[in-house]
Scaffold this motif. Structure first.
Motif, PDB file in Angstrom:
ATOM      1  N   ILE A   1       0.820  -1.204   0.000  1.00  0.00           N
ATOM      2  CA  ILE A   1       0.000   0.000   0.000  1.00  0.00           C
ATOM      3  C   ILE A   1       0.860   1.262   0.000  1.00  0.00           C
ATOM      4  O   ILE A   1       0.594   2.205  -0.746  1.00  0.00           O
ATOM      5  CB  ILE A   1      -0.941   0.007   1.226  1.00  0.00           C
ATOM      6  CG1 ILE A   1      -1.905  -1.193   1.169  1.00  0.00           C
ATOM      7  CG2 ILE A   1      -1.723   1.305   1.306  1.00  0.00           C
ATOM      8  CD1 ILE A   1      -2.717  -1.391   2.436  1.00  0.00           C
ATOM      9  N   VAL A   2       1.899   1.275   0.834  1.00  0.00           N
ATOM     10  CA  VAL A   2       2.700   2.496   1.022  1.00  0.00           C
ATOM     11  C   VAL A   2       4.001   2.430   0.225  1.00  0.00           C
ATOM     12  O   VAL A   2       4.489   1.349  -0.101  1.00  0.00           O
ATOM     13  CB  VAL A   2       3.014   2.723   2.513  1.00  0.00           C
ATOM     14  CG1 VAL A   2       1.726   2.829   3.319  1.00  0.00           C
ATOM     15  CG2 VAL A   2       3.900   1.600   3.066  1.00  0.00           C
TER      16      VAL A   2
ATOM     17  N   GLU B   1       0.595  -0.387  -8.373  1.00  0.00           N
ATOM     18  CA  GLU B   1       0.663   0.737  -9.315  1.00  0.00           C
ATOM     19  C   GLU B   1      -0.437   1.778  -9.084  1.00  0.00           C
ATOM     20  O   GLU B   1      -0.210   2.977  -9.247  1.00  0.00           O
ATOM     21  CB  GLU B   1       0.590   0.212 -10.754  1.00  0.00           C
ATOM     22  CG  GLU B   1       1.822  -0.536 -11.226  1.00  0.00           C
ATOM     23  CD  GLU B   1       1.966  -1.943 -10.659  1.00  0.00           C
ATOM     24  OE1 GLU B   1       3.060  -2.522 -10.784  1.00  0.00           O
ATOM     25  OE2 GLU B   1       0.990  -2.472 -10.072  1.00  0.00           O
ATOM     26  N   ALA B   2      -1.626   1.345  -8.707  1.00  0.00           N
ATOM     27  CA  ALA B   2      -2.733   2.271  -8.505  1.00  0.00           C
ATOM     28  C   ALA B   2      -2.480   3.247  -7.364  1.00  0.00           C
ATOM     29  O   ALA B   2      -3.081   4.329  -7.314  1.00  0.00           O
ATOM     30  CB  ALA B   2      -4.027   1.506  -8.240  1.00  0.00           C
ATOM     31  N   PHE B   3      -1.589   2.888  -6.447  1.00  0.00           N
ATOM     32  CA  PHE B   3      -1.323   3.729  -5.281  1.00  0.00           C
ATOM     33  C   PHE B   3      -0.132   4.661  -5.473  1.00  0.00           C
ATOM     34  O   PHE B   3       0.079   5.568  -4.662  1.00  0.00           O
ATOM     35  CB  PHE B   3      -1.082   2.853  -4.050  1.00  0.00           C
ATOM     36  CG  PHE B   3      -2.222   1.947  -3.688  1.00  0.00           C
ATOM     37  CD1 PHE B   3      -3.540   2.360  -3.839  1.00  0.00           C
ATOM     38  CD2 PHE B   3      -1.989   0.678  -3.197  1.00  0.00           C
ATOM     39  CE1 PHE B   3      -4.601   1.528  -3.510  1.00  0.00           C
ATOM     40  CE2 PHE B   3      -3.036  -0.173  -2.860  1.00  0.00           C
ATOM     41  CZ  PHE B   3      -4.348   0.254  -3.017  1.00  0.00           C
ATOM     42  N   LYS B   4       0.652   4.439  -6.522  1.00  0.00           N
ATOM     43  CA  LYS B   4       1.865   5.235  -6.706  1.00  0.00           C
ATOM     44  C   LYS B   4       1.507   6.697  -6.985  1.00  0.00           C
ATOM     45  O   LYS B   4       0.720   7.002  -7.867  1.00  0.00           O
ATOM     46  CB  LYS B   4       2.708   4.655  -7.839  1.00  0.00           C
ATOM     47  CG  LYS B   4       3.333   3.315  -7.466  1.00  0.00           C
ATOM     48  CD  LYS B   4       4.228   2.759  -8.564  1.00  0.00           C
ATOM     49  CE  LYS B   4       4.876   1.454  -8.099  1.00  0.00           C
ATOM     50  NZ  LYS B   4       5.749   0.862  -9.145  1.00  0.00           N
ATOM     51  N   GLY B   5       2.111   7.583  -6.220  1.00  0.00           N
ATOM     52  CA  GLY B   5       1.835   9.001  -6.346  1.00  0.00           C
ATOM     53  C   GLY B   5       0.550   9.439  -5.680  1.00  0.00           C
ATOM     54  O   GLY B   5       0.273  10.640  -5.580  1.00  0.00           O
ATOM     55  N   LYS B   6      -0.258   8.481  -5.226  1.00  0.00           N
ATOM     56  CA  LYS B   6      -1.532   8.795  -4.566  1.00  0.00           C
ATOM     57  C   LYS B   6      -1.477   8.459  -3.079  1.00  0.00           C
ATOM     58  O   LYS B   6      -1.994   9.205  -2.250  1.00  0.00           O
ATOM     59  CB  LYS B   6      -2.685   8.041  -5.241  1.00  0.00           C
ATOM     60  CG  LYS B   6      -2.922   8.457  -6.687  1.00  0.00           C
ATOM     61  CD  LYS B   6      -4.090   7.690  -7.299  1.00  0.00           C
ATOM     62  CE  LYS B   6      -4.312   8.098  -8.742  1.00  0.00           C
ATOM     63  NZ  LYS B   6      -5.430   7.343  -9.365  1.00  0.00           N
ATOM     64  N   VAL B   7      -0.882   7.319  -2.753  1.00  0.00           N
ATOM     65  CA  VAL B   7      -0.635   6.974  -1.355  1.00  0.00           C
ATOM     66  C   VAL B   7       0.804   7.379  -1.053  1.00  0.00           C
ATOM     67  O   VAL B   7       1.748   6.723  -1.472  1.00  0.00           O
ATOM     68  CB  VAL B   7      -0.837   5.470  -1.090  1.00  0.00           C
ATOM     69  CG1 VAL B   7      -0.487   5.135   0.359  1.00  0.00           C
ATOM     70  CG2 VAL B   7      -2.272   5.069  -1.394  1.00  0.00           C
ATOM     71  N   THR B   8       0.961   8.475  -0.351  1.00  0.00           N
ATOM     72  CA  THR B   8       2.298   9.009  -0.078  1.00  0.00           C
ATOM     73  C   THR B   8       2.642   8.999   1.409  1.00  0.00           C
ATOM     74  O   THR B   8       3.805   9.092   1.778  1.00  0.00           O
ATOM     75  CB  THR B   8       2.422  10.447  -0.605  1.00  0.00           C
ATOM     76  OG1 THR B   8       1.398  11.251  -0.011  1.00  0.00           O
ATOM     77  CG2 THR B   8       2.265  10.468  -2.122  1.00  0.00           C
ATOM     78  N   GLU B   9       1.627   8.888   2.260  1.00  0.00           N
ATOM     79  CA  GLU B   9       1.846   8.907   3.704  1.00  0.00           C
ATOM     80  C   GLU B   9       1.917   7.480   4.238  1.00  0.00           C
ATOM     81  O   GLU B   9       0.990   6.693   4.049  1.00  0.00           O
ATOM     82  CB  GLU B   9       0.715   9.660   4.412  1.00  0.00           C
ATOM     83  CG  GLU B   9       0.601  11.123   4.007  1.00  0.00           C
ATOM     84  CD  GLU B   9       1.824  11.918   4.389  1.00  0.00           C
ATOM     85  OE1 GLU B   9       2.453  11.602   5.415  1.00  0.00           O
ATOM     86  OE2 GLU B   9       2.168  12.864   3.657  1.00  0.00           O
ATOM     87  N   ASN B  10       3.017   7.147   4.906  1.00  0.00           N
ATOM     88  CA  ASN B  10       3.147   5.793   5.443  1.00  0.00           C
ATOM     89  C   ASN B  10       2.635   5.679   6.868  1.00  0.00           C
ATOM     90  O   ASN B  10       2.570   4.579   7.422  1.00  0.00           O
ATOM     91  CB  ASN B  10       4.598   5.315   5.360  1.00  0.00           C
ATOM     92  CG  ASN B  10       5.565   6.155   6.191  1.00  0.00           C
ATOM     93  OD1 ASN B  10       5.161   6.975   7.014  1.00  0.00           O
ATOM     94  ND2 ASN B  10       6.860   5.952   5.966  1.00  0.00           N
ATOM     95  N   TYR B  11       2.265   6.804   7.479  1.00  0.00           N
ATOM     96  CA  TYR B  11       1.813   6.786   8.880  1.00  0.00           C
ATOM     97  C   TYR B  11       0.749   7.853   9.116  1.00  0.00           C
ATOM     98  O   TYR B  11       0.658   8.432  10.169  1.00  0.00           O
ATOM     99  CB  TYR B  11       3.022   7.032   9.806  1.00  0.00           C
ATOM    100  CG  TYR B  11       2.814   6.625  11.240  1.00  0.00           C
ATOM    101  CD1 TYR B  11       2.860   5.278  11.607  1.00  0.00           C
ATOM    102  CD2 TYR B  11       2.584   7.564  12.232  1.00  0.00           C
ATOM    103  CE1 TYR B  11       2.691   4.897  12.932  1.00  0.00           C
ATOM    104  CE2 TYR B  11       2.410   7.195  13.563  1.00  0.00           C
ATOM    105  CZ  TYR B  11       2.458   5.864  13.903  1.00  0.00           C
ATOM    106  OH  TYR B  11       2.282   5.476  15.216  1.00  0.00           O
ATOM    107  N   SER B  12      -0.044   8.125   8.085  1.00  0.00           N
ATOM    108  CA  SER B  12      -1.043   9.185   8.187  1.00  0.00           C
ATOM    109  C   SER B  12      -2.129   8.959   7.137  1.00  0.00           C
ATOM    110  O   SER B  12      -2.155   7.940   6.459  1.00  0.00           O
ATOM    111  CB  SER B  12      -0.382  10.551   8.009  1.00  0.00           C
ATOM    112  OG  SER B  12      -1.292  11.590   8.276  1.00  0.00           O
ATOM    113  N   VAL B  13      -2.990   9.942   7.003  1.00  0.00           N
ATOM    114  CA  VAL B  13      -4.179   9.834   6.158  1.00  0.00           C
ATOM    115  C   VAL B  13      -3.828   9.862   4.670  1.00  0.00           C
ATOM    116  O   VAL B  13      -3.006  10.660   4.229  1.00  0.00           O
ATOM    117  CB  VAL B  13      -5.155  10.979   6.482  1.00  0.00           C
ATOM    118  CG1 VAL B  13      -6.298  11.022   5.482  1.00  0.00           C
ATOM    119  CG2 VAL B  13      -5.693  10.834   7.902  1.00  0.00           C
TER     120      VAL B  13
ATOM    121  N   GLY C   1      -8.178   6.599   6.185  1.00  0.00           N
ATOM    122  CA  GLY C   1      -7.166   6.270   5.192  1.00  0.00           C
ATOM    123  C   GLY C   1      -5.769   6.125   5.748  1.00  0.00           C
ATOM    124  O   GLY C   1      -4.786   6.169   4.998  1.00  0.00           O
ATOM    125  N   ASP C   2      -5.635   5.919   7.052  1.00  0.00           N
ATOM    126  CA  ASP C   2      -4.329   5.697   7.680  1.00  0.00           C
ATOM    127  C   ASP C   2      -4.015   4.201   7.645  1.00  0.00           C
ATOM    128  O   ASP C   2      -4.727   3.405   8.256  1.00  0.00           O
ATOM    129  CB  ASP C   2      -4.359   6.184   9.124  1.00  0.00           C
ATOM    130  CG  ASP C   2      -3.024   6.026   9.855  1.00  0.00           C
ATOM    131  OD1 ASP C   2      -2.106   5.386   9.310  1.00  0.00           O
ATOM    132  OD2 ASP C   2      -2.912   6.541  10.979  1.00  0.00           O
TER     133      ASP C   2
END
Length: 286
Positions: free
Chosen positions: A203-204, A224-236, A266-267
């Motif tokens: 995910i992260v 791939e769907a999360f790249k550039g969209k999921v940027t926080e590894n310990y937050s929202v 979303g954390d």
């Protein structure tokens, strides 16, 4: 980081739509394609991706697995992934399961013949389960009760037969020992799965616990769907929000009785007792 959210939300209608939103102990492997149905591929190319049938989704996946970016349908599948286009299938209990593409040529087939062309993740919240009958993460994903339900039990049996016949078994890497400080250097091991939960590292982009618990970086790579969209590894992360909390297959590094989950904001580092019930956002490959 504890607490249980048990709200049930309205079921998603059995329609196809588009939008942005956030084993068997060792199941039989799917194997690669010996040449895809070119007529079905051309039909899929001509259609709006949101209108692809299950048969077309499977053939699209196999053509992409065989030809990669040279597949005539690759660009359309990637555009559908980037747009979070969703599809729907009716479960055996009469409810609808909505889902989207999160990976392209990402997962390794369990039989070693190559990659699965497409990986999907559900976006609906109507499948709920605990991870284990007791408050323990011992044995990790491999020994979990939910894994047995997803690969040969009640969750697998929710899937219609036409869907089941298309799913390919893939190789998933996980800390299958457990959490707590005594397991901080645990090695990941592989399981063969038809349906699976996502891991924290899928995910992260980077692990919050990389230095203290190295295994948290080794349970697969970010989809791939999360790249550039999921940027926080310990937050929202807004794109991970589905209206409720959903389980990951990763154990909590800090103790022996929690699994990680993505909370309702979303954390991805939220965690709770293995015996609590949360959404099962199952993933699979065609």
């Amino acid at each position: 980081m504890a607490g249980a959210i048990r709200n049930q939300f309205n079921l998603v209608g059995n329609t196809v739509n588009s939008g942005t939103a956030g084993g068997v102990e060792e199941g039989a492997a799917g194997g690669g394609s010996a040449g895809t149905d070119s007529a079905t591929v051309q039909t899929a190319v001509a259609k709006d991706a949101r209108d692809w049938t299950l048969d077309e989704q499977k053939v699209v996946a196999e053509d992409i697995a065989e030809k990669g970016e040279s597949s005539p349908v690759y660009a359309k599948a990637k555009a559908a992934m980037d747009a979070s286009t969703t599809w729907s299938v009716k479960l055996t209990n009469g409810e609808a399961m909505t889902y989207r593409i999160i990976g392209i040529n990402h997962d390794d087939l369990a039989d070693g013949t190559g990659k699965a062309g497409l990986t999907f993740l559900i976006t609906s919240t109507n499948i709920l389960s605990r991870m284990n009958a007791t408050y323990t993460n011992a044995g990790g994903w491999e020994k979990s009760e939910v894994r047995q339900k997803m690969n040969s039990g009640e969750i697998w049996n929710l899937m219609p037969s036409d869907f089941q016949s298309k799913v390919k078994s893939v190789r998933k890497l996980t800390n299958n020992v457990g959490g707590d400080s005594v397991n901080k250097d645990a090695a990941v091991t592989a399981t063969s799965d038809r349906l699976f939960l996502l891991s924290y590292s899928e995910i992260v982009p980077t692990s919050y616990w990389a230095s203290s618990n190295p295994w948290t970086s080794s349970e697969g790579t970010q989809y791939e769907a999360f790249k550039g969209k999921v940027t926080e590894n310990y937050s929202v992360n807004a794109c991970l929000k589905i209206g409720s909390s959903w389980w990951e297959r990763s154990v909590n590094p800090s103790n022996s009785y929690y699994f990680l989950n993505v909370d309702s904001s979303g954390d991805p580092t939220y965690a709770d007792y293995a015996g609590y019930s949360y959404c099962v956002c199952l993933a699979w490959c065609f």
